[in-house]
Motif scaffolding. Sequence first.
Motif, PDB file in Angstrom:
ATOM      1  N   GLY A  39       0.855  -1.194   0.000  1.00  0.00           N
ATOM      2  CA  GLY A  39       0.000   0.000   0.000  1.00  0.00           C
ATOM      3  C   GLY A  39       0.885   1.235   0.000  1.00  0.00           C
ATOM      4  N   GLU A  40       0.300   2.342   0.455  1.00  0.00           N
ATOM      5  CA  GLU A  40       1.026   3.621   0.497  1.00  0.00           C
ATOM      6  C   GLU A  40       2.353   3.476   1.246  1.00  0.00           C
ATOM      7  N   CYS A  41       2.257   2.888   2.419  1.00  0.00           N
ATOM      8  CA  CYS A  41       3.406   2.828   3.316  1.00  0.00           C
ATOM      9  C   CYS A  41       4.481   1.884   2.772  1.00  0.00           C
TER      10      CYS A  41
ATOM     11  N   LEU B 284       8.593  -6.538  -2.351  1.00  0.00           N
ATOM     12  CA  LEU B 284       7.369  -5.890  -1.858  1.00  0.00           C
ATOM     13  C   LEU B 284       6.200  -6.817  -2.190  1.00  0.00           C
ATOM     14  N   ILE B 285       5.536  -7.316  -1.149  1.00  0.00           N
ATOM     15  CA  ILE B 285       4.499  -8.338  -1.351  1.00  0.00           C
ATOM     16  C   ILE B 285       3.141  -7.772  -0.976  1.00  0.00           C
ATOM     17  N   GLY B 286       2.165  -7.876  -1.874  1.00  0.00           N
ATOM     18  CA  GLY B 286       0.841  -7.322  -1.578  1.00  0.00           C
ATOM     19  C   GLY B 286      -0.283  -8.235  -2.032  1.00  0.00           C
TER      20      GLY B 286
ATOM     21  N   GLU C 273      -3.064   5.085  -4.160  1.00  0.00           N
ATOM     22  CA  GLU C 273      -3.513   5.996  -3.117  1.00  0.00           C
ATOM     23  C   GLU C 273      -4.969   5.674  -2.763  1.00  0.00           C
ATOM     24  N   ARG C 274      -5.271   5.595  -1.473  1.00  0.00           N
ATOM     25  CA  ARG C 274      -6.662   5.333  -1.094  1.00  0.00           C
ATOM     26  C   ARG C 274      -7.529   6.601  -0.966  1.00  0.00           C
ATOM     27  N   PRO C 275      -6.979   7.755  -0.557  1.00  0.00           N
ATOM     28  CA  PRO C 275      -7.873   8.911  -0.367  1.00  0.00           C
ATOM     29  C   PRO C 275      -8.785   9.230  -1.559  1.00  0.00           C
TER      30      PRO C 275
ATOM     31  N   SER D 147     -12.800   7.741  -2.141  1.00  0.00           N
ATOM     32  CA  SER D 147     -14.091   8.246  -1.665  1.00  0.00           C
ATOM     33  C   SER D 147     -14.355   9.646  -2.208  1.00  0.00           C
ATOM     34  N   LYS D 148     -13.388  10.179  -2.960  1.00  0.00           N
ATOM     35  CA  LYS D 148     -13.481  11.582  -3.393  1.00  0.00           C
ATOM     36  C   LYS D 148     -13.535  11.651  -4.915  1.00  0.00           C
ATOM     37  N   GLU D 149     -12.555  12.346  -5.515  1.00  0.00           N
ATOM     38  CA  GLU D 149     -12.660  12.643  -6.940  1.00  0.00           C
ATOM     39  C   GLU D 149     -12.643  11.403  -7.829  1.00  0.00           C
TER      40      GLU D 149
ATOM     41  N   ARG E  95      -0.423 -11.632  -3.970  1.00  0.00           N
ATOM     42  CA  ARG E  95       0.169 -12.697  -3.136  1.00  0.00           C
ATOM     43  C   ARG E  95       0.037 -12.297  -1.676  1.00  0.00           C
ATOM     44  N   THR E  96      -0.381 -13.224  -0.871  1.00  0.00           N
ATOM     45  CA  THR E  96      -0.621 -12.938   0.551  1.00  0.00           C
ATOM     46  C   THR E  96       0.364 -13.696   1.426  1.00  0.00           C
ATOM     47  N   VAL E  97       0.973 -12.982   2.346  1.00  0.00           N
ATOM     48  CA  VAL E  97       1.871 -13.642   3.309  1.00  0.00           C
ATOM     49  C   VAL E  97       1.006 -14.276   4.394  1.00  0.00           C
TER      50      VAL E  97
ATOM     51  N   GLU F 102      -2.803  -9.825  12.469  1.00  0.00           N
ATOM     52  CA  GLU F 102      -2.837 -11.278  12.720  1.00  0.00           C
ATOM     53  C   GLU F 102      -1.486 -11.942  12.469  1.00  0.00           C
ATOM     54  N   LEU F 103      -0.829 -11.529  11.373  1.00  0.00           N
ATOM     55  CA  LEU F 103       0.485 -12.122  11.058  1.00  0.00           C
ATOM     56  C   LEU F 103       1.467 -11.889  12.198  1.00  0.00           C
ATOM     57  N   ALA F 104       1.483 -10.650  12.672  1.00  0.00           N
ATOM     58  CA  ALA F 104       2.411 -10.269  13.744  1.00  0.00           C
ATOM     59  C   ALA F 104       2.087 -11.033  15.020  1.00  0.00           C
TER      60      ALA F 104
ATOM     61  N   ALA G 150       7.478  -2.175  11.742  1.00  0.00           N
ATOM     62  CA  ALA G 150       6.086  -2.036  11.279  1.00  0.00           C
ATOM     63  C   ALA G 150       5.782  -0.552  11.134  1.00  0.00           C
ATOM     64  N   ALA G 151       4.903  -0.221  10.191  1.00  0.00           N
ATOM     65  CA  ALA G 151       4.615   1.194   9.915  1.00  0.00           C
ATOM     66  C   ALA G 151       3.256   1.335   9.240  1.00  0.00           C
ATOM     67  N   GLY G 152       2.695   2.530   9.371  1.00  0.00           N
ATOM     68  CA  GLY G 152       1.425   2.836   8.706  1.00  0.00           C
ATOM     69  C   GLY G 152       0.221   2.462   9.558  1.00  0.00           C
ATOM     70  N   ASP G 153      -0.898   2.258   8.892  1.00  0.00           N
ATOM     71  CA  ASP G 153      -2.181   2.041   9.580  1.00  0.00           C
ATOM     72  C   ASP G 153      -2.185   0.837  10.529  1.00  0.00           C
TER      73      ASP G 153
ATOM     74  N   SER H 120      -3.875   7.553   8.527  1.00  0.00           N
ATOM     75  CA  SER H 120      -3.678   8.810   7.822  1.00  0.00           C
ATOM     76  C   SER H 120      -2.624   8.637   6.738  1.00  0.00           C
ATOM     77  N   TRP H 121      -2.949   9.211   5.615  1.00  0.00           N
ATOM     78  CA  TRP H 121      -2.140   9.079   4.404  1.00  0.00           C
ATOM     79  C   TRP H 121      -0.713   9.605   4.619  1.00  0.00           C
ATOM     80  N   ARG H 122      -0.646  10.776   5.229  1.00  0.00           N
ATOM     81  CA  ARG H 122       0.698  11.332   5.413  1.00  0.00           C
ATOM     82  C   ARG H 122       1.503  10.508   6.412  1.00  0.00           C
ATOM     83  N   ASN H 123       0.832  10.025   7.441  1.00  0.00           N
ATOM     84  CA  ASN H 123       1.527   9.183   8.413  1.00  0.00           C
ATOM     85  C   ASN H 123       2.076   7.921   7.730  1.00  0.00           C
TER      86      ASN H 123
ATOM     87  N   TRP I   5      -1.501  14.469  11.393  1.00  0.00           N
ATOM     88  CA  TRP I   5      -2.206  15.390  10.484  1.00  0.00           C
ATOM     89  C   TRP I   5      -3.147  14.599   9.595  1.00  0.00           C
ATOM     90  N   PHE I   6      -4.303  15.170   9.360  1.00  0.00           N
ATOM     91  CA  PHE I   6      -5.320  14.483   8.565  1.00  0.00           C
ATOM     92  C   PHE I   6      -6.104  15.523   7.803  1.00  0.00           C
ATOM     93  N   TRP I   7      -6.554  15.174   6.614  1.00  0.00           N
ATOM     94  CA  TRP I   7      -7.469  16.089   5.919  1.00  0.00           C
ATOM     95  C   TRP I   7      -8.636  15.307   5.347  1.00  0.00           C
ATOM     96  N   SER I   8      -9.699  16.025   5.056  1.00  0.00           N
ATOM     97  CA  SER I   8     -10.856  15.412   4.404  1.00  0.00           C
ATOM     98  C   SER I   8     -11.487  16.448   3.486  1.00  0.00           C
TER      99      SER I   8
HETATM  100  P1  FAD Z   1      -3.000   0.221   3.317  1.00  0.00           P
HETATM  101  O1  FAD Z   1      -3.181   1.336   2.367  1.00  0.00           O
HETATM  102  O2  FAD Z   1      -4.200  -0.423   3.911  1.00  0.00           O
HETATM  103  O3  FAD Z   1      -2.121  -0.890   2.603  1.00  0.00           O
HETATM  104  C1  FAD Z   1      -1.864  -2.141   3.185  1.00  0.00           C
HETATM  105  C2  FAD Z   1      -1.771  -3.191   2.096  1.00  0.00           C
HETATM  106  O4  FAD Z   1      -1.279  -4.397   2.676  1.00  0.00           O
HETATM  107  C3  FAD Z   1      -3.118  -3.537   1.473  1.00  0.00           C
HETATM  108  O5  FAD Z   1      -3.027  -3.475   0.087  1.00  0.00           O
HETATM  109  C4  FAD Z   1      -3.375  -4.963   1.957  1.00  0.00           C
HETATM  110  O6  FAD Z   1      -4.093  -5.737   1.008  1.00  0.00           O
HETATM  111  C5  FAD Z   1      -1.964  -5.484   2.108  1.00  0.00           C
HETATM  112  N1  FAD Z   1      -1.829  -6.646   3.006  1.00  0.00           N
HETATM  113  C6  FAD Z   1      -2.371  -6.784   4.237  1.00  0.00           C
HETATM  114  N2  FAD Z   1      -2.004  -7.980   4.765  1.00  0.00           N
HETATM  115  C7  FAD Z   1      -1.226  -8.591   3.847  1.00  0.00           C
HETATM  116  C8  FAD Z   1      -0.556  -9.847   3.802  1.00  0.00           C
HETATM  117  N3  FAD Z   1      -0.617 -10.712   4.813  1.00  0.00           N
HETATM  118  N4  FAD Z   1       0.148 -10.175   2.686  1.00  0.00           N
HETATM  119  C9  FAD Z   1       0.238  -9.295   1.670  1.00  0.00           C
HETATM  120  N5  FAD Z   1      -0.385  -8.105   1.650  1.00  0.00           N
HETATM  121  C10 FAD Z   1      -1.101  -7.746   2.724  1.00  0.00           C
HETATM  122  N6  FAD Z   1      -6.132   9.561   4.924  1.00  0.00           N
HETATM  123  C11 FAD Z   1      -5.994  10.898   5.000  1.00  0.00           C
HETATM  124  O7  FAD Z   1      -5.065  11.385   5.660  1.00  0.00           O
HETATM  125  N7  FAD Z   1      -6.880  11.734   4.361  1.00  0.00           N
HETATM  126  C12 FAD Z   1      -7.907  11.256   3.618  1.00  0.00           C
HETATM  127  O8  FAD Z   1      -8.677  12.036   3.068  1.00  0.00           O
HETATM  128  C13 FAD Z   1      -8.082   9.852   3.533  1.00  0.00           C
HETATM  129  N8  FAD Z   1      -9.090   9.337   2.801  1.00  0.00           N
HETATM  130  C14 FAD Z   1      -9.244   7.994   2.747  1.00  0.00           C
HETATM  131  C15 FAD Z   1     -10.307   7.473   2.003  1.00  0.00           C
HETATM  132  C16 FAD Z   1     -10.496   6.108   1.945  1.00  0.00           C
HETATM  133  C17 FAD Z   1     -11.654   5.564   1.142  1.00  0.00           C
HETATM  134  C18 FAD Z   1      -9.626   5.220   2.647  1.00  0.00           C
HETATM  135  C19 FAD Z   1      -9.859   3.737   2.604  1.00  0.00           C
HETATM  136  C20 FAD Z   1      -8.573   5.733   3.357  1.00  0.00           C
HETATM  137  C21 FAD Z   1      -8.366   7.113   3.418  1.00  0.00           C
HETATM  138  N9  FAD Z   1      -7.314   7.660   4.147  1.00  0.00           N
HETATM  139  C22 FAD Z   1      -7.155   9.020   4.225  1.00  0.00           C
HETATM  140  C23 FAD Z   1      -6.398   6.804   4.907  1.00  0.00           C
HETATM  141  C24 FAD Z   1      -5.157   6.422   4.107  1.00  0.00           C
HETATM  142  O9  FAD Z   1      -5.498   6.027   2.826  1.00  0.00           O
HETATM  143  C25 FAD Z   1      -4.458   5.310   4.853  1.00  0.00           C
HETATM  144  O10 FAD Z   1      -4.032   5.837   6.080  1.00  0.00           O
HETATM  145  C26 FAD Z   1      -3.273   4.736   4.084  1.00  0.00           C
HETATM  146  O11 FAD Z   1      -3.704   4.132   2.904  1.00  0.00           O
HETATM  147  C27 FAD Z   1      -2.549   3.709   4.932  1.00  0.00           C
HETATM  148  O12 FAD Z   1      -1.543   3.130   4.199  1.00  0.00           O
HETATM  149  P2  FAD Z   1      -0.912   1.721   4.611  1.00  0.00           P
HETATM  150  O13 FAD Z   1       0.071   1.401   3.550  1.00  0.00           O
HETATM  151  O14 FAD Z   1      -0.484   1.765   6.023  1.00  0.00           O
HETATM  152  O15 FAD Z   1      -2.113   0.676   4.550  1.00  0.00           O
END
Ligand code: FAD
Length: 407
Positions: free
Chosen positions: A10-12, A31-33, A41-43, A46-48, A76-78, A241-243, A269-272, A290-293, A317-320
């Motif tokens: 994902g983003e992180c 990089l395995i996803g 990008e997920r933001p 829900s928007k544009e 591919r899933t770990v 769960e993996l952790a 570990a990092a991100g959401d 949060s996207w920036r985090n 920091w967060f925006w919407s």
């Molecule tokens: P994710 O983006 O969730 O990526 C994690 C990836 O890991 C996923 O693709 C998942 O499938 C994969 N994965 C999980 N487990 C495994 C495994 N065992 N093996 C392989 N792959 C695996 N943030 C803002 O700040 N502002 C916004 O306006 C905003 N809008 C958003 C709108 C939506 C609809 C969503 C869903 C999120 C929004 N966010 C927003 C939040 C932001 O997108 C997330 O904080 C960000 O995507 C987190 O990134 P991440 O890489 O940590 O996790």
Amino acid sequence: MAGFVIVGAGECGARAAFALRDMGFGGTITLIGSETHLPYERPPLSKEALVAGAGPKFVAEAERYAQARIDLLLGRTVREIDRAGRRVLLGDGTAVPYDKLLLATGARPRALPGTAHGGRIAALRSHDDAARIREHLVEGSHIAILGGGFIGLELAASARKLGAAVTLLEGLPRVLTRGVPAEIAEIVASRHRAEGVDILCGAKVANVEDLPGEVRITLEDGRVVPASLLVVGIGAVPNTELAEAAGLAVENGIAVDGLLRTSDPDIFAAGDCTSYPLALYGDRRIRLESWRNAQEQGQLAAANMLGGTEAHAAVPWFWSDQYDMTLQIAGLADGAVTTVRREVGEGAFILFHLDAGGRLIAASGIGPGNAVARDIRLAEMLIAARIHPDPAELAAPQTKLKKLLAA
Ligand code: FAD
């Protein structure tokens, strides 16, 4: 040399992979996803992008991964981390060895108890979710959204732009209870109502029936809301769960220290998916969605995997975006006892939140377009500087925030 492995594309995860190369790492990066798309990008989901029906907005195009020699294993899933053997095991039995491992597994939508996502019940996390939801966002259709958080409200705004009728069900007395002051939540709710969204607060769901032609939501007070689709937006659950199965510490997310190391020093570990201590708030453990985090932690994890020793210290920091309004929130407001309002023009304003000792701990702003962006950026710096400003000065539009920073 086994190289570095990142679980979660994902983003992180994607930012971490590029950062490792940019910082001069010469070994293998895998990089395995689970998703089949390139990291995106997920933001915009829900928007544009939802309104436009656009494809995923990729973090980078495929060639850039090739140029950076990042081995992408998509779709591919770990399934397991074998810490003793220093390898991860994929669903198909493949083993990928690692010297250092980064978990960036993100979060998944929380399900409404007793219902599964599928049929006419959906959640919004992935591009595929968005594509499925969009099929229902047409003139004359009616969608129900459960949850008046950011994603539910952004979806409501996008649905209205596309002409769908929207009923938004919120269990609590107001929308945006988590992290947004009532004054701002009220503006958001009023705007949605003016755009035709039917917001029902205090709405407790008693039953959901996924029927052939519609989904029928019955509330505890007996009201029935029929819709062509129910989108459940009641928060997200970190993918830990993996952790957990690997014996790593988990505490509302994969627990890391300030350097983003898990309880195993070779696994970060990092991100959401991650909870971490934030020195700015007394080392309180927090987890951000949060996207920036996700970007910042991906980059910092990369640096620390390479031997860096910098702790994560960024101000949350967060925006919407909803209609033409943007909300921005910096810091954590929940310890606030004093709030002061500062007008920034164009009808926009910022609420500054101070704790009992008079320290600025958060700022929340709302206004059209980018009206609050500059002052929120300065507020972030003021929060990071742990200033104890005079509330009257903060409120006065003529006070230059930069001046407070210099002081
Ligand atoms: P994710 O983006 O969730 O990526 C994690 C990836 O890991 C996923 O693709 C998942 O499938 C994969 N994965 C999980 N487990 C495994 C495994 N065992 N093996 C392989 N792959 C695996 N943030 C803002 O700040 N502002 C916004 O306006 C905003 N809008 C958003 C709108 C939506 C609809 C969503 C869903 C999120 C929004 N966010 C927003 C939040 C932001 O997108 C997330 O904080 C960000 O995507 C987190 O990134 P991440 O890489 O940590 O996790």
